[in-house]
Structures are given as C-alpha cells and as structure tokens.
Design a protein around this motif. Structure first.
Motif, PDB file in Angstrom:
ATOM      1  N   GLY A   1       3.655  11.472   4.433  1.00  8.44           N
ATOM      2  CA  GLY A   1       3.890  12.679   5.317  1.00  8.44           C
ATOM      3  C   GLY A   1       3.485  13.815   4.992  1.00  8.44           C
ATOM      4  N   ALA A   2       3.188  14.895   5.622  1.00  8.60           N
ATOM      5  CA  ALA A   2       2.691  16.186   4.982  1.00  8.60           C
ATOM      6  C   ALA A   2       3.634  17.211   5.043  1.00  8.60           C
ATOM      7  CB  ALA A   2       1.275  16.389   5.791  1.00  8.60           C
ATOM      8  N   ALA A   3       3.350  18.404   4.223  1.00  3.58           N
ATOM      9  CA  ALA A   3       4.205  19.433   4.371  1.00  3.58           C
ATOM     10  C   ALA A   3       3.411  20.409   5.202  1.00  3.58           C
ATOM     11  CB  ALA A   3       4.611  20.126   3.049  1.00  3.58           C
ATOM     12  N   ILE A   4       4.177  20.752   6.449  1.00  5.70           N
ATOM     13  CA  ILE A   4       3.409  21.783   7.261  1.00  5.70           C
ATOM     14  C   ILE A   4       3.633  23.034   7.079  1.00  5.70           C
ATOM     15  CG2 ILE A   4       3.011  22.259   9.668  1.00  5.70           C
ATOM     16  CD1 ILE A   4       2.063  19.624   8.969  1.00  5.70           C
TER      17      ILE A   4
ATOM     18  N   GLU B   1       0.647  -1.335  -0.086  1.00  4.56           N
ATOM     19  CA  GLU B   1       0.104   0.017   0.041  1.00  4.56           C
ATOM     20  C   GLU B   1       0.761   1.351  -0.122  1.00  4.56           C
ATOM     21  OE1 GLU B   1      -3.267   2.287   2.722  1.00  4.56           O
ATOM     22  OE2 GLU B   1      -2.862  -0.037   3.090  1.00  4.56           O
ATOM     23  N   ASN B   2       0.712   1.946  -1.062  1.00  3.47           N
ATOM     24  CA  ASN B   2       1.834   3.139  -1.071  1.00  3.47           C
ATOM     25  C   ASN B   2       0.997   4.403  -1.607  1.00  3.47           C
ATOM     26  OD1 ASN B   2       3.718   4.905  -1.815  1.00  3.47           O
ATOM     27  ND2 ASN B   2       4.482   3.871  -3.730  1.00  3.47           N
ATOM     28  N   ASN B   3       0.699   5.447  -0.485  1.00  4.52           N
ATOM     29  CA  ASN B   3       0.303   6.490  -0.886  1.00  4.52           C
ATOM     30  C   ASN B   3       1.147   7.727  -0.917  1.00  4.52           C
ATOM     31  OD1 ASN B   3       0.786   7.262   1.609  1.00  4.52           O
ATOM     32  ND2 ASN B   3      -1.358   7.739   2.306  1.00  4.52           N
ATOM     33  N   THR B   4       2.471   7.555  -1.359  1.00  8.19           N
ATOM     34  CA  THR B   4       3.503   8.463  -1.387  1.00  8.19           C
ATOM     35  C   THR B   4       3.601   9.089  -2.980  1.00  8.19           C
ATOM     36  OG1 THR B   4       5.331   7.128  -1.847  1.00  8.19           O
ATOM     37  CG2 THR B   4       4.730   7.192   0.658  1.00  8.19           C
ATOM     38  N   PRO B   5       4.471  10.109  -3.121  1.00  5.86           N
ATOM     39  CA  PRO B   5       4.614  10.443  -4.371  1.00  5.86           C
ATOM     40  C   PRO B   5       5.647   9.699  -5.234  1.00  5.86           C
ATOM     41  CG  PRO B   5       5.615  11.915  -2.867  1.00  5.86           C
ATOM     42  CD  PRO B   5       5.023  11.071  -2.018  1.00  5.86           C
ATOM     43  N   TYR B   6       6.031   8.780  -4.498  1.00  5.52           N
ATOM     44  CA  TYR B   6       7.300   7.928  -4.957  1.00  5.52           C
ATOM     45  C   TYR B   6       6.693   6.311  -5.659  1.00  5.52           C
ATOM     46  CZ  TYR B   6       9.318  11.024  -1.824  1.00  5.52           C
ATOM     47  OH  TYR B   6       9.764  12.289  -1.088  1.00  5.52           O
ATOM     48  N   SER B   7       7.211   5.944  -6.294  1.00  7.07           N
ATOM     49  CA  SER B   7       6.583   4.649  -7.176  1.00  7.07           C
ATOM     50  C   SER B   7       7.180   3.560  -6.281  1.00  7.07           C
ATOM     51  CB  SER B   7       7.490   4.614  -8.649  1.00  7.07           C
ATOM     52  OG  SER B   7       8.715   4.048  -8.480  1.00  7.07           O
TER      53      SER B   7
ATOM     54  N   TYR C   1      13.935   9.789   0.411  1.00  8.01           N
ATOM     55  CA  TYR C   1      12.413   9.857   0.071  1.00  8.01           C
ATOM     56  C   TYR C   1      11.782  10.569   1.338  1.00  8.01           C
ATOM     57  CZ  TYR C   1      13.716   6.553  -3.591  1.00  8.01           C
ATOM     58  OH  TYR C   1      14.255   5.844  -4.650  1.00  8.01           O
ATOM     59  N   PRO C   2      12.057  11.921   1.271  1.00  9.18           N
ATOM     60  CA  PRO C   2      11.470  12.733   2.541  1.00  9.18           C
ATOM     61  C   PRO C   2      10.203  12.545   3.076  1.00  9.18           C
ATOM     62  CG  PRO C   2      12.298  14.222   1.028  1.00  9.18           C
ATOM     63  CD  PRO C   2      12.801  12.815   0.457  1.00  9.18           C
ATOM     64  N   TYR C   3       9.196  12.509   1.698  1.00 11.94           N
ATOM     65  CA  TYR C   3       7.868  12.597   2.100  1.00 11.94           C
ATOM     66  C   TYR C   3       7.234  11.266   2.720  1.00 11.94           C
ATOM     67  CZ  TYR C   3       6.227  17.070  -0.076  1.00 11.94           C
ATOM     68  OH  TYR C   3       5.970  18.073  -0.245  1.00 11.94           O
ATOM     69  N   ILE C   4       8.235  10.105   2.937  1.00  6.32           N
ATOM     70  CA  ILE C   4       7.570   8.943   3.578  1.00  6.32           C
ATOM     71  C   ILE C   4       7.824   9.283   5.139  1.00  6.32           C
ATOM     72  CG2 ILE C   4       8.071   6.632   4.331  1.00  6.32           C
ATOM     73  CD1 ILE C   4       9.267   6.385   1.342  1.00  6.32           C
ATOM     74  N   LYS C   5       6.535   9.211   5.769  1.00  5.13           N
ATOM     75  CA  LYS C   5       6.317   9.337   7.272  1.00  5.13           C
ATOM     76  C   LYS C   5       6.755   8.233   8.056  1.00  5.13           C
ATOM     77  CE  LYS C   5       3.016  10.615  10.582  1.00  5.13           C
ATOM     78  NZ  LYS C   5       1.473  11.315  10.711  1.00  5.13           N
ATOM     79  N   SER C   6       6.177   6.896   7.451  1.00  9.34           N
ATOM     80  CA  SER C   6       6.336   5.755   8.134  1.00  9.34           C
ATOM     81  C   SER C   6       6.367   4.675   7.063  1.00  9.34           C
ATOM     82  CB  SER C   6       5.419   5.499   9.258  1.00  9.34           C
ATOM     83  OG  SER C   6       4.149   5.454   8.837  1.00  9.34           O
ATOM     84  N   VAL C   7       6.993   3.425   7.677  1.00 10.73           N
ATOM     85  CA  VAL C   7       6.992   2.157   6.864  1.00 10.73           C
ATOM     86  C   VAL C   7       6.508   1.220   7.956  1.00 10.73           C
ATOM     87  CG1 VAL C   7       8.034   0.609   5.233  1.00 10.73           C
ATOM     88  CG2 VAL C   7       8.831   3.076   5.369  1.00 10.73           C
ATOM     89  N   SER C   8       5.368   0.298   7.309  1.00 13.68           N
ATOM     90  CA  SER C   8       5.131  -0.776   8.306  1.00 13.68           C
ATOM     91  C   SER C   8       5.453  -2.103   7.438  1.00 13.68           C
ATOM     92  CB  SER C   8       3.531  -0.678   8.604  1.00 13.68           C
ATOM     93  OG  SER C   8       2.931  -1.779   9.091  1.00 13.68           O
ATOM     94  N   VAL C   9       6.275  -3.195   7.964  1.00 15.05           N
ATOM     95  CA  VAL C   9       6.607  -4.247   7.290  1.00 15.05           C
ATOM     96  C   VAL C   9       5.819  -5.309   8.288  1.00 15.05           C
ATOM     97  CG1 VAL C   9       8.311  -5.667   6.473  1.00 15.05           C
ATOM     98  CG2 VAL C   9       8.531  -3.310   6.426  1.00 15.05           C
ATOM     99  N   GLN C  10       5.044  -6.123   7.830  1.00 18.52           N
ATOM    100  CA  GLN C  10       4.388  -7.244   8.485  1.00 18.52           C
ATOM    101  C   GLN C  10       4.462  -8.674   7.789  1.00 18.52           C
ATOM    102  OE1 GLN C  10       0.269  -5.867   9.072  1.00 18.52           O
ATOM    103  NE2 GLN C  10       0.794  -4.835  11.070  1.00 18.52           N
TER     104      GLN C  10
END
Length: 276
Positions: free
Chosen positions: A127-130, A66-72, A104-113
């Motif tokens: 992550g969001a630009a504040i 699941e990837n909602n970041t701007p990176y592929s 890839y600074p826009y990545i806020k977190s990564v979950s690996v299960q």
C-alpha cells in the motif's frame, strides 16, 4: 330412535378413525423430521472429516511468492502460519490479510491462489502512504487513504502529501486515526481529498493546508497554490481550478483563487514571492 343411535355410533367411529389417522400422520412427520436432522448432522460430520483429511493429505509442496512490501517474506509467512507442509486450503486471501493488516500496515492486499494438488501462489501487494501529518511530539505520521497509520518517522517523505493544520495526538501503527475537533478534522481532509481524486489531480497534489477550515488551500506541483476557502461546493471549485491549470504553464509559480467557483482567478507569481 335406533336410527339416531346408529348415526351417533357412526359419527363416533369416524371421529375415532380420524383421530387415529392424525396420530399416525403426526408420528410420520416426526420420523421425517428426525431423519432430516440425523441426515443434516451426519452431513456436517462428513464435511468436517473431509476438511480435516484434505488438510492432512493435501499439503503445500510448491510455493511461489511475490512480495513488493518492505517486510520480509519469511516474517509474513510466519505471521500467517503458512509454509511448505501446511494444509493447502488452510488459508485464503481474506484470512491472510486479516492476520497481517495490523502488524504489517503497508500491506494493501494478499492474494492466495491454490493450485491442486500441491501448489500455491501468494502475492503481497504494498500500500502507499498518501498523507504525511505531524504528531504532537514532532514526529511524522504516514497515513493511507483510509487514514490508517502506516509508519511513524523522524523525517518527512516528499512523495506523500503534506497536510498542514492536522496534528495527531496519539498515533498507533496499524490503527485508523479518529477525529479530534481541536487538532484535526478527519471529515474535512477526506472530503477535500475525495474532490481532488474526482478531478484526477492527486498525482499533482503536494500539500493540503487545513490550518483554517474556512480557508482551505492546496498546492500542486510544489509551485501553484489553489485557494478553495470553505469546503462548500468543493467539487465545482476544483473543476474550475483544473480548467485554469490546463490553460496555464504548470511549471510557473502561481496562485489560483476559486473561492468563487464561477469567477476563478489566476495570478502568476515571482519565484521569490512567498504569498503563494
């Protein structure tokens, strides 16, 4: 005299016996320590071998991402070095984030299960630009809440909070900006924003003006100016501002002065009034 000699002989015999016993005890202790060391070393070797075997035999065959970041997804997985066929447990959430966060600074977190024996689910959270600040060369620099540089662009984004009086001399994507007494006050920005968040006003905040550190101003809803003054008692000032906002129409242009938090003032302005 004979009795004295017998006592002396008995004493020497007992001392010799105790000395022999001490030697035997020391040898036994050394043997126990040696066995413990050998067992510990063997256990470590077994664990290492087990980990290698698991990584070789227990591999990823089914992967969902699941990837909602701007990176592929492909470039993120390549950076992690994790694909179908990789050892199932060769990476975890913490390691993945460490491998990705700088590039890839826009990545806020990564979950690996991992789902034994062959499945894995990976979620990349954006992550969001504040804040949006300017650089010394006229670019727009986007920062997250920790003041990490997420992006450098030619255009401003209306969704980020515009910060005036805060110019970044050297912005590097992926790095946290450092304080400069001449061009920016990191502590002041963080203090002001922490107060805004504490009062739940961050969703309404559109601008922070730090042009003068003794005359801090905020803008909410793009219409209402809040004059704070210095950062002293900022929490109480923002509490007063919040109460005034709740009592008045948020769609009307206005000025709120809370430099004296005990006597906050609200002034409605004409749309053409530039004094807000």
């Amino acid at each position: 005299m004979a009795a004295k000699e017998r006592r002396s002989a008995d004493f020497n015999k007992n001392r010799s016996s105790h000395s022999q016993m001490d030697k035997l005890n020391r040898r036994a202790k050394r043997r126990r320590r040696l066995r413990i060391i050998q067992f510990s070393f063997l256990a470590v070797i077994v664990l290492i071998i087990a980990a290698i075997v698991i990584n070789l035999l227990v591999v990823v065959k089914n992967m969902t991402v699941e990837n909602n970041t701007p990176y592929s997804t492909d470039e993120l997985l390549n950076q992690m070095g994790y694909h179908t066929g990789s050892g199932l447990y060769s990476i975890n959430s913490e390691k993945a984030l460490k491998l990705l966060s700088d590039k890839y600074p826009y990545i806020k977190s990564v979950s690996v299960q991992q789902h034994f024996p062959t499945g894995v689910s990976i979620c990349f959270e954006k992550g969001a630009a504040i804040f949006c600040v300017t650089s010394s060369d006229g670019k727009y620099v986007y920062l997250n809440q920790d003041l990490k540089v997420l992006q450098i662009a030619d255009e401003a984004d209306a969704q980020a909070v515009s910060v005036l009086g805060f110019t970044v001399d050297q912005a590097v994507v992926g790095q946290v900006i450092e304080n400069s007494d001449e061009t920016m006050d990191v502590e002041l920005l963080q203090e002001v924003y922490a107060g805004v968040v504490a009062e739940g006003l961050q969703q309404q905040l559109t601008e922070i003006d730090l042009t003068k550190n003794y005359d801090v101003k905020l803008t909410v809803n793009g219409l209402i100016s809040i004059e704070i003054g210095t950062s002293e008692n900022i929490q109480k000032k923002l509490q007063t501002a919040k109460l005034i906002l709740q009592r008045n129409d948020p769609t009307k242009k206005a000025r709120i002065n809370v430099k004296n938090f005990e006597q906050g003032r609200y002034t409605e302005l004409e749309t053409s009034d530039s004094g807000a």
